[in-house]
Design a protein around this motif. Sequence first.
Motif, short mmCIF file in Angstrom:
data_model
loop_
_atom_site.label_atom_id
_atom_site.label_comp_id
_atom_site.label_asym_id
_atom_site.label_seq_id
_atom_site.Cartn_x
_atom_site.Cartn_y
_atom_site.Cartn_z
N VAL A 62 0.86 -1.19 0.00
CA VAL A 62 0.00 0.00 0.00
C VAL A 62 0.89 1.23 0.00
CG1 VAL A 62 -1.87 1.23 1.16
CG2 VAL A 62 -1.74 -1.27 1.31
N ASN A 111 1.23 -1.87 4.70
CA ASN A 111 0.82 -0.48 4.56
C ASN A 111 1.99 0.44 4.86
OD1 ASN A 111 -0.47 2.03 4.60
ND2 ASN A 111 -1.12 1.77 6.73
N TYR A 145 -8.87 -2.51 4.26
CA TYR A 145 -7.69 -3.26 3.84
C TYR A 145 -7.66 -4.65 4.48
CZ TYR A 145 -5.99 0.92 1.58
OH TYR A 145 -5.87 1.99 0.74
N ASN A 191 1.53 -2.80 9.40
CA ASN A 191 1.68 -1.35 9.27
C ASN A 191 3.12 -0.95 9.55
OD1 ASN A 191 -1.19 -0.04 8.97
ND2 ASN A 191 -1.40 -1.72 10.42
#
Length: 358
Positions: free
Chosen positions: A185, A247, A258, A270
């Motif tokens: 992402v 991400n 997501y 993340n």
Amino acid sequence: MTAAPLTAVPAYAAPEPKAPLERITIARRPVGEHDVLIEIAYCGICRSDIHQVEGDWGPAPFPMVPGHEIAGVVTEVGPAVSRYAVGDRVGVGCFVDSCRRCDNCRAGLEQYCARGTTNTYPAGPDGTPAYGGYSTHIVVDENYVLRIPEGIGLAEAAPLLCAGITLYSPLSHWQAGPGKRVAIVGMGGLGHLGVKIARAMGAEVTVLSQSLSKQDDGVRLGAEHFHATSDPETYRKLANSFDLVINTVSAPLDLNAYLGLLTIDGTLVNVGLSAEPTPIGLFSLIGGRRSLAGSMLGGMRETQEMLDFCAVHRIGAEIERIGADEINAAYARVLAGDVRYRFVIDAATVAAPVAETA
């Protein structure tokens, strides 16, 4: 043979929060028994440098010399140094020490030191200023220096010391490889390296970006698929598709959307850090036995492994070289998203006549 003792060196610093960076002189400590003196060749500009200069992450000492993506050459070693010699190509990342005694440090996970790492900048353990890589030289304990293999140029290697390991670590930990479907992402300084590394690991790589403006780049760097997250149809088409989603975006996202892209037992990791709270619906996790995780950098052993991997696969950052007098303009361009994909400062340009003294 060693270089002459070096204490005062030129650097670029923010004199106070939110101020433009300017040239100053800083003091580097003398080379100790286990220290390495590095002549910096290049230093990458990380978005976290901007956050630090802007004061977004709390109080810090000023003047502040940012920079934790450092690549250069050893010019002096302390008498007890065994790992490096004058002339070696080396790098320094986000931290320059840790407690070395906690379970995490002993396991090679210094980035998660239970007592806290000593970051490259802005402050040392006692709270006094610690100066980063927007400079010509730095002194670092040999245990926190990385060897840069010959297969990577120093300029292209510099961003690997932060952006590269930030992506390599989760891709390795969650076992990206043949048969795994990985989505990255964001297609910025972090994301573009995630695409390269995931592809080199053998994964099927998809980029999820706000628009399709970087699609050609994504495909060139190794992505097999590219989708715009601004299109609501993307989430429907790609539902239950990925084993791993990473991400890299620092802006707030709807993480529930997501999570819906993950297959059974998939993980959303993340590495981008939003300052705003992010709500999570537990049904987004429970419905597919999905996991929500975070990852931060890598330890010294893993970072060296990453550099060696990148050398074998000829992976370096996509960079734009700049002179030191272009740093403030580069900051503005980073905030505007106008870089493909990492600014790297040529440290030779830092050594112009000094304007001020810290």
